[in-house]
Design a protein around this motif. Sequence first.
Motif, PDB file in Angstrom:
ATOM      1  N   PRO A 106      19.211 -11.788   5.696  1.00  0.00           N
ATOM      2  CA  PRO A 106      17.832 -12.261   5.567  1.00  0.00           C
ATOM      3  C   PRO A 106      16.984 -11.764   6.747  1.00  0.00           C
ATOM      4  CG  PRO A 106      19.389 -14.057   5.212  1.00  0.00           C
ATOM      5  CD  PRO A 106      20.185 -12.887   5.691  1.00  0.00           C
ATOM      6  N   PHE A 107      15.848 -11.209   6.443  1.00  0.00           N
ATOM      7  CA  PHE A 107      14.947 -10.639   7.449  1.00  0.00           C
ATOM      8  C   PHE A 107      15.628  -9.511   8.250  1.00  0.00           C
ATOM      9  CE2 PHE A 107      13.297 -14.819   6.475  1.00  0.00           C
ATOM     10  CZ  PHE A 107      11.976 -14.527   6.192  1.00  0.00           C
ATOM     11  N   GLY A 144      16.984  -1.400  -2.292  1.00  0.00           N
ATOM     12  CA  GLY A 144      15.573  -1.561  -1.948  1.00  0.00           C
ATOM     13  C   GLY A 144      15.285  -3.028  -1.675  1.00  0.00           C
ATOM     14  N   VAL A 145      14.038  -3.336  -1.296  1.00  0.00           N
ATOM     15  CA  VAL A 145      13.659  -4.732  -1.073  1.00  0.00           C
ATOM     16  C   VAL A 145      13.675  -5.447  -2.422  1.00  0.00           C
ATOM     17  CG1 VAL A 145      11.816  -6.293  -0.351  1.00  0.00           C
ATOM     18  CG2 VAL A 145      12.264  -4.219   0.969  1.00  0.00           C
ATOM     19  N   MET A 147      13.149  -8.716  -5.106  1.00  0.00           N
ATOM     20  CA  MET A 147      12.051  -9.659  -5.311  1.00  0.00           C
ATOM     21  C   MET A 147      12.473 -11.015  -4.748  1.00  0.00           C
ATOM     22  SD  MET A 147       9.332  -8.285  -6.686  1.00  0.00           S
ATOM     23  CE  MET A 147       8.385  -9.608  -7.483  1.00  0.00           C
ATOM     24  N   GLY A 207      15.575  -7.260  -8.946  1.00  0.00           N
ATOM     25  CA  GLY A 207      14.211  -6.737  -8.906  1.00  0.00           C
ATOM     26  C   GLY A 207      13.737  -6.603 -10.343  1.00  0.00           C
ATOM     27  N   TYR A 225       7.278 -12.615  -4.203  1.00  0.00           N
ATOM     28  CA  TYR A 225       7.702 -11.490  -3.369  1.00  0.00           C
ATOM     29  C   TYR A 225       7.274 -11.762  -1.940  1.00  0.00           C
ATOM     30  CZ  TYR A 225       2.819  -9.825  -3.369  1.00  0.00           C
ATOM     31  OH  TYR A 225       1.464  -9.716  -3.206  1.00  0.00           O
ATOM     32  N   PRO A 226       7.803 -11.071  -0.930  1.00  0.00           N
ATOM     33  CA  PRO A 226       8.925 -10.122  -1.010  1.00  0.00           C
ATOM     34  C   PRO A 226      10.270 -10.824  -0.881  1.00  0.00           C
ATOM     35  CG  PRO A 226       8.120 -10.203   1.240  1.00  0.00           C
ATOM     36  CD  PRO A 226       7.285 -11.181   0.448  1.00  0.00           C
ATOM     37  N   TRP A 228      12.734 -11.616   1.080  1.00  0.00           N
ATOM     38  CA  TRP A 228      13.106 -11.757   2.493  1.00  0.00           C
ATOM     39  C   TRP A 228      14.615 -11.944   2.677  1.00  0.00           C
ATOM     40  CZ3 TRP A 228      15.727 -16.265   3.254  1.00  0.00           C
ATOM     41  CH2 TRP A 228      15.567 -17.245   2.252  1.00  0.00           C
ATOM     42  N   PRO A 231      16.589  -7.752   1.928  1.00  0.00           N
ATOM     43  CA  PRO A 231      15.632  -6.655   2.073  1.00  0.00           C
ATOM     44  C   PRO A 231      16.241  -5.262   1.902  1.00  0.00           C
ATOM     45  CG  PRO A 231      16.223  -7.532   4.218  1.00  0.00           C
ATOM     46  CD  PRO A 231      16.865  -8.427   3.214  1.00  0.00           C
ATOM     47  N   LEU A 289       2.399 -12.478 -10.377  1.00  0.00           N
ATOM     48  CA  LEU A 289       3.016 -12.175  -9.082  1.00  0.00           C
ATOM     49  C   LEU A 289       2.407 -13.060  -8.012  1.00  0.00           C
ATOM     50  CD1 LEU A 289       3.004  -8.270  -9.092  1.00  0.00           C
ATOM     51  CD2 LEU A 289       4.961  -9.785  -9.470  1.00  0.00           C
ATOM     52  N   LYS A 291       2.714 -13.926  -3.663  1.00  0.00           N
ATOM     53  CA  LYS A 291       3.318 -13.585  -2.378  1.00  0.00           C
ATOM     54  C   LYS A 291       3.630 -14.880  -1.637  1.00  0.00           C
ATOM     55  CE  LYS A 291       2.483 -10.440   1.523  1.00  0.00           C
ATOM     56  NZ  LYS A 291       2.758 -11.249   2.708  1.00  0.00           N
ATOM     57  N   LEU A 297       6.998 -17.500   5.397  1.00  0.00           N
ATOM     58  CA  LEU A 297       7.907 -16.411   5.757  1.00  0.00           C
ATOM     59  C   LEU A 297       8.286 -16.483   7.233  1.00  0.00           C
ATOM     60  CD1 LEU A 297       6.273 -13.499   3.710  1.00  0.00           C
ATOM     61  CD2 LEU A 297       8.535 -14.501   3.307  1.00  0.00           C
TER      62      LEU A 297
ATOM     63  N   GLN B 112      11.311   8.012   0.630  1.00  0.00           N
ATOM     64  CA  GLN B 112      12.009   7.202  -0.376  1.00  0.00           C
ATOM     65  C   GLN B 112      11.380   7.391  -1.752  1.00  0.00           C
ATOM     66  OE1 GLN B 112      12.714   3.071   0.810  1.00  0.00           O
ATOM     67  NE2 GLN B 112      12.727   2.411  -1.324  1.00  0.00           N
ATOM     68  N   TRP B 335       4.661  -0.697  -6.962  1.00  0.00           N
ATOM     69  CA  TRP B 335       5.945  -1.395  -6.739  1.00  0.00           C
ATOM     70  C   TRP B 335       6.192  -1.610  -5.245  1.00  0.00           C
ATOM     71  CZ3 TRP B 335       9.615  -4.543  -6.895  1.00  0.00           C
ATOM     72  CH2 TRP B 335      10.887  -4.301  -6.388  1.00  0.00           C
ATOM     73  N   ILE B 338       4.631  -4.592  -3.258  1.00  0.00           N
ATOM     74  CA  ILE B 338       5.262  -5.920  -3.282  1.00  0.00           C
ATOM     75  C   ILE B 338       6.714  -5.882  -2.798  1.00  0.00           C
ATOM     76  CG2 ILE B 338       3.720  -6.728  -5.113  1.00  0.00           C
ATOM     77  CD1 ILE B 338       6.147  -6.521  -7.014  1.00  0.00           C
ATOM     78  N   SER B 339       7.215  -4.683  -2.487  1.00  0.00           N
ATOM     79  CA  SER B 339       8.604  -4.611  -1.993  1.00  0.00           C
ATOM     80  C   SER B 339       8.600  -4.095  -0.543  1.00  0.00           C
ATOM     81  CB  SER B 339       9.464  -3.744  -2.923  1.00  0.00           C
ATOM     82  OG  SER B 339       8.940  -2.439  -3.097  1.00  0.00           O
ATOM     83  N   GLU B 340       8.833  -2.812  -0.330  1.00  0.00           N
ATOM     84  CA  GLU B 340       8.970  -2.282   1.029  1.00  0.00           C
ATOM     85  C   GLU B 340       7.789  -2.658   1.939  1.00  0.00           C
ATOM     86  OE1 GLU B 340      11.804  -0.972   1.855  1.00  0.00           O
ATOM     87  OE2 GLU B 340      12.583  -0.693  -0.171  1.00  0.00           O
ATOM     88  N   ALA B 342       5.319  -4.978   1.568  1.00  0.00           N
ATOM     89  CA  ALA B 342       5.158  -6.422   1.794  1.00  0.00           C
ATOM     90  C   ALA B 342       6.212  -6.910   2.783  1.00  0.00           C
ATOM     91  CB  ALA B 342       5.281  -7.178   0.470  1.00  0.00           C
ATOM     92  N   TYR B 343       7.407  -6.347   2.685  1.00  0.00           N
ATOM     93  CA  TYR B 343       8.475  -6.778   3.587  1.00  0.00           C
ATOM     94  C   TYR B 343       8.235  -6.304   5.017  1.00  0.00           C
ATOM     95  CZ  TYR B 343      12.895  -7.690   5.764  1.00  0.00           C
ATOM     96  OH  TYR B 343      13.841  -8.144   6.646  1.00  0.00           O
ATOM     97  N   ILE B 346       5.772  -8.242   7.292  1.00  0.00           N
ATOM     98  CA  ILE B 346       5.951  -9.663   7.628  1.00  0.00           C
ATOM     99  C   ILE B 346       5.703  -9.899   9.116  1.00  0.00           C
ATOM    100  CG2 ILE B 346       7.645 -11.544   7.849  1.00  0.00           C
ATOM    101  CD1 ILE B 346       8.871 -10.651   5.229  1.00  0.00           C
TER     102      ILE B 346
END
Lengths: 347, 347
Positions: A106-107, A144-145, A147, A207, A225-226, A228, A231, A289, A291, A297, B112, B335, B338-340, B342-343, B346
Motif C-alpha cells: 500500500p502506497f 499497473g495502478v 482501481m 482494474g 480511484y486510485p 492506493w 499501486p 467514477l 476519487k 488518502l 509505459q 485511463w 485515474i491510475s498512474e 492519480a496515484y 497523492i
Amino acid sequence: MSAAAAGAAVAVGAPAVHAKKTYHWKMVTTWPPNFPVFGESANLIAKLVERMSEGRMKISVYGGGELVPALQAFDAVSQGMVEMGHGCAYYWAGKAPAAQFFGAVPFGMNSQQMNSWLQDQGMDLWRELYGNFNLVPFSVGFCGVQMGGWFNREINTLKDLKGLKMRIPGLGGKVIAKAGGTAVLSAGGEIYTNLERGVIDATEWVGPYHDYKMGFYKVAKYYYYPGWHEPGTAIEMFVNKKAFESLPRDLQQIVEAAAQFSCNWMLAEFDAQNNKYLQKLINDHGVKLKKFPSEVLRQLKTYAAEVIAEVTAKDAMSKKVYASYGKFQKMVTDWNKISEMAYLSIG
Amino acid sequence: MSAAAAGAAVAVGAPAVHAKKTYHWKMVTTWPPNFPVFGESANLIAKLVERMSEGRMKISVYGGGELVPALQAFDAVSQGMVEMGHGCAYYWAGKAPAAQFFGAVPFGMNSQQMNSWLQDQGMDLWRELYGNFNLVPFSVGFCGVQMGGWFNREINTLKDLKGLKMRIPGLGGKVIAKAGGTAVLSAGGEIYTNLERGVIDATEWVGPYHDYKMGFYKVAKYYYYPGWHEPGTAIEMFVNKKAFESLPRDLQQIVEAAAQFSCNWMLAEFDAQNNKYLQKLINDHGVKLKKFPSEVLRQLKTYAAEVIAEVTAKDAMSKKVYASYGKFQKMVTDWNKISEMAYLSIG
C-alpha cells in the motif's frame, strides 16, 4: 542489474551437457484456467519456451485446483511435486512475511518503479528469500495502478470507513482495519453475491478490464480511484531450484527470457485492455467514477506506514527487504517528480 | 497484441529445418561502442541470443563508425550488407517520415503508454513501414521521460525562447523553431564546447545519467524539466527481412525474445541510474533544477500539434500511423488520469 549481470539466475546452473534431453514440466497456477492476463501470462511463457527450445522443453499449465488447490502452488513447487508455479508473492505471507514486498505494498512503488527496483536490487533479495524454500523466483509482470474498488457507500471523510465491510486482502486489508473497517476475505466467485446482498459494502478487484468481466457495475454505486492498496502489483513465476539447476544453461536462459517477455507484455496488455473497458463501463453502463478525498488518502498512508513498521519489526528478512525497497522508493520518487509525474501533469 | 499473437514477427518465418546450421551475424549500431544503456542493450541482445541458442547464433556488435557510419545503419541493413541494426526510428525521418512516430513525439506518449500502443497496434504499423525497406523492426526499450535540457538563459515566458539557439533534433526542433528559436544540430562530441563558448544557449541530451557523463553541469546554469520533446523515446533493433526469414523458427523466436528482454531491461536501468545521478548532480555539483512554466508548456504543446499536422498532411503513412497513435494516446491518458497519474500525485 547491469546488462552484464542479466541472467544472474542462470549463472548458478550447470553447463549445457544435456542438450539432447527433453523436458516435460508442469506449471501450477493460482488462477482459474486461462484467466485474462494472469493466466494468459502462464500460457505465453509455456508457448515461448517450447518455441525457443524447438520442443525440447514443454510446459503444461494447470489452473488453480486442476492439479493442486490454488494456494498450495508454492508448497507443491517447493517440495518438487511439480517444477513451476505462477502466482503473486503476497499469497505466501503466512510462510514468509517478506514475500509481501514482492507482491503489492500500500502506497508503495508503481509498476515502472517496482520493475526498476527488482532489476537493481530486489531480485537478489527475492532469490535469497525463496532460496530458503528451494525455489527460484522470476518477475513475470505488473498490473499497473489498480482501481480503488467498488463501493455502496460514499467515502467523504475517514469516518465513512468506520464499520465498512470491504473485501480486501493483504497489507491493504490491515490498513482498512486500522481505519475502523473490516477486511473481509472472499474468493473471487463469491464477491458479486456478497456485494449484491450487502454482506459486504465494498470490494477491490483489479482494474476496468477484470472488474467489467465480474459485473460489479450492476451491484455497486461508486467506482473509486486510485488503488492506493495495490499501486504496482508484481506477478511471479517460481521454479523448483533443483529442477532449474538440472536444466542445461541454454534452457535456463530460455526460461528466464520467457519470464522477462511476459514481464514486458503484461503491463502493456493491462493498459491496452483497461483503456477499452473503462470506456465501456462509463459509456455503456453509466458507471460513476469517484476519487478518494486527498485527506482520506493521506490518513490511509499514515496507517500503511504503521502496518509496514509492524511487519518489519517482527521479521528480520522483512526488515532487510523493506530497507532496500523504502530507500529505492524515495529516490525513484524524487526522480519521477521531475520526469513521469511532471510530464503527466502538464494537462 | 494478445498473448496468442505474441511472436507475430516470427510467424512469417520458415519452419525449423536448419537446426544444425550456425549463424554469425553482424549488428551495426548508431551509438558509440558500449554506450551506456543504448549500446549495452545491443550487447545484452547479442549475449542472450548466443546463450539461448547454445552458441548456434553469434552476433558481433559494432559501434557507430566501426563498420559503417552511425547514420548509415538503416541502409546497411536494408541492403543486406549486415543483418542487424540498433538505433532510434527518428533518425530515418528523411527516408520514411512516419518513422518519427516510432521514435519520439513531442507531447506524445510516455514509455509505459508507448509500450502498450506498440503491443496493441503500433508494431503492426511499424512492420508495415519497415517492410518497404526490407526490414523487420523490434522495440528494444524506452528512455523514460527525458530532461528538458541545459539552459544558459532562464525561460519565464514564451518570449525567452525567441532567438534561443538550442541543440535539439527531430520534431522537438521544429517546435522550438515555431517558438522563434533556432534548432541546431550537433554531434554529441561537439555539444559541450558549443555550450561553453556560447555557440548555443541550450541543449537537450537524455537524462541525469547520460547528462552527468557529458559534464554539462560545468557549463550550463539551469537544468530544466520535464522533457516535453521526448517523453517516451523508443529504441529499436531492425533486422534484414530476408536474413530473418532465413532463420529457423526457434532462432527467430530467440531473437524476438532477446529484443523483448532488452525492452523490459532498458527502462528499469534508466530509472535506476537516473535516480543515482540526479542525486549526484544536485548534491555534489549544486545543479539547479527548474520546471518549464505551465504556460510555456501549453504553448509548446499547441506548436507540437501544428508540427504533427504538417507532417501527417504531407505523408499518407504518417497520417495512418498517427491516426492510431493519437487515438490510443487519448484513451490511455483517460485511463492514466485515474491510475498512474492519480496515484503519483497523492504526495
